[in-house]
Enzyme design. Sequence first.
Site, PDB file in Angstrom:
ATOM      1  N   LYS A 125       0.922  -1.230   0.107  1.00  8.67           N
ATOM      2  CA  LYS A 125      -0.007  -0.064  -0.190  1.00  8.67           C
ATOM      3  C   LYS A 125       0.792   1.184  -0.102  1.00  8.67           C
ATOM      4  O   LYS A 125       0.482   2.276  -0.747  1.00  8.67           O
ATOM      5  CB  LYS A 125      -0.720  -0.065   1.269  1.00  8.67           C
ATOM      6  CG  LYS A 125      -1.736  -1.198   1.306  1.00  8.67           C
ATOM      7  CD  LYS A 125      -2.939  -1.280   0.383  1.00  8.67           C
ATOM      8  CE  LYS A 125      -4.048  -2.360   0.725  1.00  8.67           C
ATOM      9  NZ  LYS A 125      -3.506  -3.756   0.826  1.00  8.67           N
ATOM     10  N   LYS A 160      -8.806   1.844   4.025  1.00 10.55           N
ATOM     11  CA  LYS A 160      -8.314   0.494   4.116  1.00 10.55           C
ATOM     12  C   LYS A 160      -6.952   0.271   5.032  1.00 10.55           C
ATOM     13  O   LYS A 160      -6.338   1.129   5.053  1.00 10.55           O
ATOM     14  CB  LYS A 160      -7.776   0.258   2.377  1.00 10.55           C
ATOM     15  CG  LYS A 160      -7.057   0.960   1.978  1.00 10.55           C
ATOM     16  CD  LYS A 160      -6.837   0.431   0.310  1.00 10.55           C
ATOM     17  CE  LYS A 160      -6.188   1.382  -0.578  1.00 10.55           C
ATOM     18  NZ  LYS A 160      -5.997   0.875  -1.738  1.00 10.55           N
ATOM     19  N   ARG A 210      -5.421  -4.827 -12.822  1.00 11.54           N
ATOM     20  CA  ARG A 210      -3.901  -5.406 -12.664  1.00 11.54           C
ATOM     21  C   ARG A 210      -3.036  -5.348 -13.582  1.00 11.54           C
ATOM     22  O   ARG A 210      -3.105  -5.914 -14.695  1.00 11.54           O
ATOM     23  CB  ARG A 210      -4.342  -6.673 -11.921  1.00 11.54           C
ATOM     24  CG  ARG A 210      -3.014  -7.426 -11.608  1.00 11.54           C
ATOM     25  CD  ARG A 210      -2.206  -6.960 -10.864  1.00 11.54           C
ATOM     26  NE  ARG A 210      -2.410  -6.661  -9.594  1.00 11.54           N
ATOM     27  CZ  ARG A 210      -2.299  -7.432  -8.592  1.00 11.54           C
ATOM     28  NH1 ARG A 210      -1.998  -8.699  -8.902  1.00 11.54           N
ATOM     29  NH2 ARG A 210      -2.763  -7.242  -7.280  1.00 11.54           N
ATOM     30  N   ARG A 225     -10.330  -5.670 -13.092  1.00 11.28           N
ATOM     31  CA  ARG A 225     -11.512  -6.460 -11.846  1.00 11.28           C
ATOM     32  C   ARG A 225     -12.903  -5.367 -11.587  1.00 11.28           C
ATOM     33  O   ARG A 225     -12.577  -4.707 -11.032  1.00 11.28           O
ATOM     34  CB  ARG A 225     -10.625  -6.814 -10.853  1.00 11.28           C
ATOM     35  CG  ARG A 225      -9.642  -8.011 -11.143  1.00 11.28           C
ATOM     36  CD  ARG A 225      -8.230  -7.722 -10.230  1.00 11.28           C
ATOM     37  NE  ARG A 225      -7.657  -6.457 -10.089  1.00 11.28           N
ATOM     38  CZ  ARG A 225      -6.815  -6.225  -8.976  1.00 11.28           C
ATOM     39  NH1 ARG A 225      -6.320  -7.340  -8.230  1.00 11.28           N
ATOM     40  NH2 ARG A 225      -6.197  -5.026  -9.132  1.00 11.28           N
ATOM     41  N   ARG A 233     -15.740  -2.858  -4.096  1.00 14.00           N
ATOM     42  CA  ARG A 233     -14.456  -3.449  -4.487  1.00 14.00           C
ATOM     43  C   ARG A 233     -14.353  -4.478  -5.642  1.00 14.00           C
ATOM     44  O   ARG A 233     -15.310  -5.118  -6.076  1.00 14.00           O
ATOM     45  CB  ARG A 233     -14.091  -4.427  -3.420  1.00 14.00           C
ATOM     46  CG  ARG A 233     -14.006  -3.619  -1.812  1.00 14.00           C
ATOM     47  CD  ARG A 233     -13.787  -4.797  -0.843  1.00 14.00           C
ATOM     48  NE  ARG A 233     -15.128  -5.592  -0.693  1.00 14.00           N
ATOM     49  CZ  ARG A 233     -15.242  -6.617   0.113  1.00 14.00           C
ATOM     50  NH1 ARG A 233     -14.176  -6.871   0.980  1.00 14.00           N
ATOM     51  NH2 ARG A 233     -16.449  -7.353   0.095  1.00 14.00           N
ATOM     52  N   ASP A 273      -1.727  -1.963  -9.558  1.00 17.39           N
ATOM     53  CA  ASP A 273      -3.083  -1.845  -9.493  1.00 17.39           C
ATOM     54  C   ASP A 273      -3.535  -0.371  -9.664  1.00 17.39           C
ATOM     55  O   ASP A 273      -2.857   0.705  -9.246  1.00 17.39           O
ATOM     56  CB  ASP A 273      -3.865  -2.012  -8.087  1.00 17.39           C
ATOM     57  CG  ASP A 273      -3.646  -3.416  -7.777  1.00 17.39           C
ATOM     58  OD1 ASP A 273      -3.301  -4.400  -8.590  1.00 17.39           O
ATOM     59  OD2 ASP A 273      -4.124  -3.776  -6.649  1.00 17.39           O
ATOM     60  N   GLU A 281      -1.721   0.864  -5.837  1.00 19.79           N
ATOM     61  CA  GLU A 281      -0.814  -0.231  -5.115  1.00 19.79           C
ATOM     62  C   GLU A 281       0.125  -0.740  -5.855  1.00 19.79           C
ATOM     63  O   GLU A 281      -0.015  -0.599  -7.218  1.00 19.79           O
ATOM     64  CB  GLU A 281      -1.945  -1.306  -4.814  1.00 19.79           C
ATOM     65  CG  GLU A 281      -3.006  -0.820  -3.630  1.00 19.79           C
ATOM     66  CD  GLU A 281      -3.523  -2.144  -2.788  1.00 19.79           C
ATOM     67  OE1 GLU A 281      -2.891  -3.264  -3.073  1.00 19.79           O
ATOM     68  OE2 GLU A 281      -4.305  -2.261  -2.278  1.00 19.79           O
ATOM     69  N   ASN A 283       2.042  -4.186  -5.853  1.00 20.15           N
ATOM     70  CA  ASN A 283       1.922  -5.497  -5.249  1.00 20.15           C
ATOM     71  C   ASN A 283       3.472  -6.544  -5.654  1.00 20.15           C
ATOM     72  O   ASN A 283       3.799  -6.248  -6.971  1.00 20.15           O
ATOM     73  CB  ASN A 283       0.767  -6.322  -5.962  1.00 20.15           C
ATOM     74  CG  ASN A 283      -0.455  -5.650  -5.325  1.00 20.15           C
ATOM     75  OD1 ASN A 283      -1.017  -6.057  -4.290  1.00 20.15           O
ATOM     76  ND2 ASN A 283      -1.061  -4.807  -6.180  1.00 20.15           N
TER      77      ASN A 283
END
Length: 315
Positions: A125, A160, A210, A225, A233, A273, A281, A283
């Site tokens: 994050k 979050k 992604r 997504r 979400r 992301d 984000e 990842n």
Amino acid sequence: MKLLFVVDPLDTFKTYKDSTFAMMREGAARGHELWACEPPQIVWQRDGRVQAEAARITLTGDADDWYTVEEMAVVALADADAVLMRKDPPFDAEYLYATHLLSQAEREGARVFNSPQALREHPEKLAIMAYPQFIAPTLVTRDIETVRAFHAQHRDVILKPLDGMGGAGIFRVKDDGLNLGSVAETLTRNGTQTIMVQKFLPAISEGDKRVLVIDGEPVPYALARIPQGGEVRGNLAAGGKGVAQPLSESDLTIARHLGPILAARGLLLVGLDIIGDRLTEINVTSPTCFQEITQQTGWDVAARFIDALEARLKG
């Protein structure tokens, strides 16, 4: 080559979508030897090397009983050609300790991907803080009054936890501020735990994309997504629908800027992301979506990853 995967229990794999399984399958197709262990099986002792009780496995081709253990052995991580750290979040204290063991294995000659030092330095994050030009208005704090002030400014926000995955613990508070205090108190544990707050991005309706970056180069397709059933979400684990699509110009701009920087730090595989044109984000622990992208586009992500791994090992 001998590939040692550090993973969650093999019996928990969902092989129809698991990216680590896709890596294993591609590696096996090229004749590489597959080994697997879990973080608790990694040990170090003075005057010795970092070792793990590991399983040498072969793939069966069966969707359920997908692997066979050929042997169990204690192996030094430095004796593997590559160690692939694919343990899922959360990035808790035990994950951190595992990265320190992997760093010791590197000092003994192991080749670890992603680099354990890079894993420690890129919390998923918080890593976006280094790239403010690409992110939405964002706040990191554990002070509840600061959260209230941020909401008063931006009116529609996402809150979050910093250690969540799969969309767990994500809340939206709209203009009316309904339950803002309760949500902030819960997530910060009454001001004792740091959280992230971001301005809500309406482009989430088109998907939380992604974007995979392999050794600095973006995969040409993202997996969008898309939230379903009134959800905010898009995470697949939260019921989002995954739709592969070509990278947009803004996706490419972000990926091409970050890719070489992150690759130089030892991050062979990264999952960015992106919502709309904003990075949300970075990842690095166990980026996913290999199989969904490959199944929908025919672009073989796992093959590209193993290509990059082999190139790194020969370099």
